[in-house]
Structure formats: structure tokens, C-alpha cells
Enzyme design. Sequence first.
Site, PDB file in Angstrom:
ATOM      1  CG  ASP A 344      -1.978   1.133   1.149  1.00  0.00           C
ATOM      2  OD1 ASP A 344      -2.279   1.617   0.039  1.00  0.00           O
ATOM      3  OD2 ASP A 344      -2.467   1.550   2.215  1.00  0.00           O
ATOM      4  CE  LYS A 371      -0.389   5.474   2.247  1.00  0.00           C
ATOM      5  NZ  LYS A 371      -1.334   4.328   2.170  1.00  0.00           N
ATOM      6  CB  CYS A 654     -15.673   1.951  10.779  1.00  0.00           C
ATOM      7  SG  CYS A 654     -15.793   2.410   9.033  1.00  0.00           S
ATOM      8  CG  MET A 694     -24.304   1.303  11.388  1.00  0.00           C
ATOM      9  SD  MET A 694     -22.716   0.479  11.236  1.00  0.00           S
ATOM     10  CE  MET A 694     -23.246  -1.230  11.271  1.00  0.00           C
TER      11      MET A 694
END
EC number: 1.1.5.5
Length: 739
Positions: A344, A371, A654, A694
Site C-alpha cells: 500500500d 509512503k 471503522c 452505519m
Amino acid sequence: MISAVFGKRRSLSRTLTAGTICAALISGYATMASADDGQGATGEAIIHADDHPGNWMTYGRTYSEQRYSPLDQINRSNVGNLKLAWYLDLDTNRGQEGTPLVIDGVMYATTNWSMMKAVDAATGKLLWSYDPRVPGNIADKGCCDTVNRGAAYWNGKVYFGTFDGRLIALDAKTGKLVWSVNTIPPEAELGKQRSYTVDGAPRIAKGRVIIGNGGSEFGARGFVTAFDAETGKVDWRFFTAPNPKNEPDHTASDSVLMNKAYQTWSPTGAWTRQGGGGTVWDSIVYDPVADLVYLGVGNGSPWNYKYRSEGKGDNLFLGSIVALKPETGEYVWHFQETPMDQWDFTSVQQIMTLDLPINGETRHVIVHAPKNGFFYIIDAKTGEFISGKNYVYVNWASGLDPKTGRPIYNPDALYTLTGKEWYGIPGDLGGHNFAAMAFSPKTGLVYIPAQQVPFLYTNQVGGFTPHPDSWNLGLDMNKVGIPDSPEAKQAFVKDLKGWIVAWDPQKQAEAWRVDHKGPWNGGILATGGDLLFQGLANGEFHAYDATNGSDLFHFAADSGIIAPPVTYLANGKQYVAVEVGWGGIYPFFLGGLARTSGWTVNHSRIIAFSLDGKSGPLPKQNDQGFLPVKPPAQFDSKRTDNGYFQFQTYCAACHGDNAEGAGVLPDLRWSGSIRHEDAFYNVVGRGALTAYGMDRFDGNMNPTEIEDIRQFLIKRANETYQREVDARKNADGIPEQLP
């Protein structure tokens, strides 16, 4: 109350429209106009931004994205006298990543859930607010919070993207809609998941608004689109990953993808179904010196290189900078920073241009700290690699080839090919992420908001099996990210670090650094007053000496800060402002471990400072978060293992790894819904709270699997209840997630 819990408050401020305050707005503009007129700001005005130093007209203030302001009313000698001038409470208590624009005394700020606000930059008075009404169920289509990083301004209009994929143009004076377009083409070959969101700031080049998107964690094929700034019509589009059939998309990227990029992919890997990734979710830069647009391209989809491309090829244009012609989107050059990406390691981090003395001559270059942990210097006109050096500790590569810039891989880091776990530093969050870096021409230093967050990469066993509405990384979601054993967690916590790294690009070496308590801090602003401004995850806002990093000023903002500050003039007075609100994937996924950066309870605001500020301190607020509720004593231990698997697959991104939250979204251990099977299913299965972000999951899990999650949550609540209660009795607040 529930809506506030989910960080999306339904309040009066949310319902304000341009029409209800139009009269106040018009009178406000009459008093704010000044000689520093930028209301007609176009490309020429932005090119000559230093002729209007009191404005902040584009994302990085200038096209170079150096985030340096020559303003010096506030300087090293007086910054200790800085005071809060005003604050404006926001209507979303979640992560705030936006860079406000300031044009002639009016601030244009985007906030979480893609809202736009115009504010009197001298007083903080709200002039107008625009809510694009992003549907709540879109929240779980993105990996990393419903954030928005900013807007663009052009010829009296302000432009911003929305989390559900729209690009919107508003009249800057009235806040009324000029045009709105869907940026995701329904007819394009985008992979089966088609999970797209827009949270980056658009950029404008030669009358074209350019915007990208995110979604590679789920399944997406990257692209950017240029829209006519006046009409919203598509001008050109460029894909950053090939068409899976190597067929034309009838876009500007066809030739280079079919003749160059496609050959760097396996013709039958999972990318042909998942899209391949390469989304451009942040850095898009126009360089008027080279007359090129630069794209920072993201990670692969799926992450797993063996599954994605059968372990073959460099996979262009993942992890690359790509240069295009602004008028047509025609490919000019590329430089790939991370071939064979499986970590990633995006290249979407801030692309900055500057003129740098190299070997006795001044060259126009790109400097980039992506990154992967290396600081690159690249010729801005040709893409030639000039030099590269790691700006943080890295263990995935021993260095870069001095001629080509290609990484010299550590063989053990190629975990998808070895089949073994890899504890990577940097991990997926990178040595530098979206938090903006800055450059000061006075010191010659680049200031990087650097960090260290390791990641445990573990291959998905039994082949790649994608799930709808879930991360599809090709990794074992029950093992990735954070080690399981207490000893390994202790070591992991010690590896969590954050700094300002002051980097000398001429020497390719660190000049000095400022240590922070942990990672995931805000972006940096450099000024002509020899100052650096930065907000931190622990809720403090600081000013540092740009020459040596000495801490000259700090202010308790009460909530973590991940956004970059800006500075401007209003009525001839210099202000420094920043959006406040902690969020993003670090607290979402790491949950309790993210508390090591310092615990704060989110109360999102814009705060502004001046030397004669008279606002006084911020209102006091609860600093302990929601108190734990004693959980039910009984749970079915036979169901908790599968509950953990389902939670890690659908919920952890989350609500925190192993069901420990970091205070941004609800900590489900203390949710009242876990006490009742029907109540829990109504929320998770039927979507009772969809309007608040949600979404429902009855299409992904059956009732038995959802009940397994509830049993797992009750178990975790019992395991951690007393620890959490005791922690709130301590002056230090809530501890990190440790057994």
C-alpha cells in the site's frame, strides 16, 4: 444523540442554506473587499500568488504546493503572544482534513461529509453553508473516514468533490449551485466492485477542474477527469491502470496503457476483475513552469501482488508520478517509485515543485516524500530521477539504485512471493501520508510530518476471495496490522512514532527533527516569520522555529488535529487558521492503540489566531469520552471466534481492531444494542442508522453471522470493562490498547 455519536449531527447549523442568509452575505462582502483583490482569481492570479500574499487561493497557496507564505507580521519574536481570535463549531465531529481557501477576507472551508462553508475570515461569522446531502450509506464505501481535503477557486466559483463521487461548483458569493456532475463514468470498465469515493481537493489548470478518487481497498480502477470549469462538461479523462482486456477506453490514456502499461501486468490476475487500483485520491498538481499536470498514483487492488498480477510485472502506473499535458491529458512521462507494490505504498502524497541548485546549476524539480519512506528529487520537465534517500527508517529496501531510482528490495519484504508474514516499516500508513509538508525558501528545508506505524502483512490463505462492501486486500484480515500476543503489542506500541523531519534537499539529509508523542499529526505551514505551524494528534496546536525546531507557542485545541494550517490577511492583519477534528484510518482501524498519540474527545471546529485575538479560551468539554457501560455477563463462547472473523472483515476498519475504538466512531463494546439480539440486528442487518453513516449488512452476512459478532462484542466488553473504568480515574485519561 445517536447522530452525534456517529459524528454527523442534525442541527440548525446543518440546515442553513444560501437563501436564508443571502442578505447578510452580500452586506458582509461589501465590508471585506480590499486592495488585495483576488475575486476573479484564475490561473494567472495563482501563478502570481505572491502579488496577493494575503490570500490563500489554491490548495498549497501556490501552484508549487510549497505551503510557504511570505507573511511575517507573526514571527519568531512575537508568536508567543498569539491568541485565539475566533472559532467556529462544525456540524460533524469527525476527522477534518481540509485546507481552507481565503480570498479577499472570505474563507471557504470543506468539512467532513463533504460540506462547504463560507466564513468571514476576520470574525469567524458563517456567511453561507452548503450541504450536498451525501447519503449515509456511502460511508462504508471508503476506507478512511468521510473526510474532505479542500476546494478550488476559479473566476468567482468554488469547486469541491463529494464523498459519493460528485464534483460541485458553487457561486462563491451566494453559495448557490452553478453545476454538479457525477465524476464516476457509468459506462467505463472499472472492475466488479466499482467502490469509488472522492475526498481529495480538486485542482484547476488552464480552465479545467481536475479530480480523482479513491477505492482501491475495495476494488477500483484509478483515473482522473478534467472538467470545463465554466460548464462542468468532461474535457478529458486519463486512466492510471490498464483496461483488463487491453481495449481502448476512448480516453487520453489509451495509447500509453495499451502500448506500455498493459505489458507490465499479468493478463489473468485478480486485477482484471478488481480494477487494479492506482486511484489518485490526493495529489494533482499543475506546474506552470513545465506546463504539465502531475498525478500521484495510488496502490494496487488488491494489495496482494501475487493474487493481483500473479507476482509478475511492475504494474504501471501504481506507485508512480505521471505527467500529462493540461489541455488534452496526453501522457508525457512517468516515474515509478514502488514497482511491484504489495505494501500500500501510494505515491499520492503531496507533490511539490521548486528550483534547486544541483551540481552547480539550478534545476526545476519535483521533491516528493511518498509512503515508501524515500525522499525523491525528480526533474520536473523530463521525469529523470536525480536522487533519493530514505527520510525515515525503512526495512523493505536497502536503498535505491543511484541511476534508475528503482528500489533495492529486501527479499523478505516480498511477502506475497515468500508466503511468509512481514512486519513492515513503514507500514501501509507510510512514512508520510496525506498531512501536508512545507518548504521554506529562507531556510532551504522541506518540513515533513513524518511517522512510523508498522504493519503486519499476512497473506490471505486459500487464494483471493473478494467480499462485497468490504476491504479486498488479499490479506488475512484476522491477522494483519497488529500483532496478537501481549509481548508483540508492547513492542508494536514502542514502534509508533511521529516527528517533524526537517530535510535538506540539496544534501539529501536530515537537518534536525522534532519528536512528537506518536503518529498521525497534522500538516505543516511555513511562513516568512521563520515559523512552522502544526497541529498534533494530542489536541495541541504549535508554532516552531523554522531554523531549529524550538517550540515557541502551543495552544490546547481540545481535539486532535490532522489538517494543515493556512495563514492570510484580513483587514490588514495576519491570521493563522486550522481545522480541528481527529479521524481517518489510523484511529479507525488501530482503535485503542491509536490512543498512544494522546487522548482527546472530538469537537470539530475551525480555530483562528492573531496577535490581538480576543476570543478567550475554548469552552470546556468532556475529556473522558463515553463511560463504559457494564456489559451483559453471559455470552456464547462457541460463537465468538466466528464473530471475531466477521468483525475483522466488515467492522474493524471503522470500529477498531479487536473491537477497541479510539473515540472517533462508536466503541461497540459499550453500545446499548449489544444487550438485545433484535436491536443489534436492526442496526447491523437492517440499517436502522443508515442515515448516520452505519450501512446495513444483511446482504453480506446472514442473521447467524451478525449474532456471532454480538457475542464477540459482549466477550470483548467483559474482558476490558474494568480496565477502561480504572483508566478514566487516572489523570492521564484513557490508555493505549494493551492487555
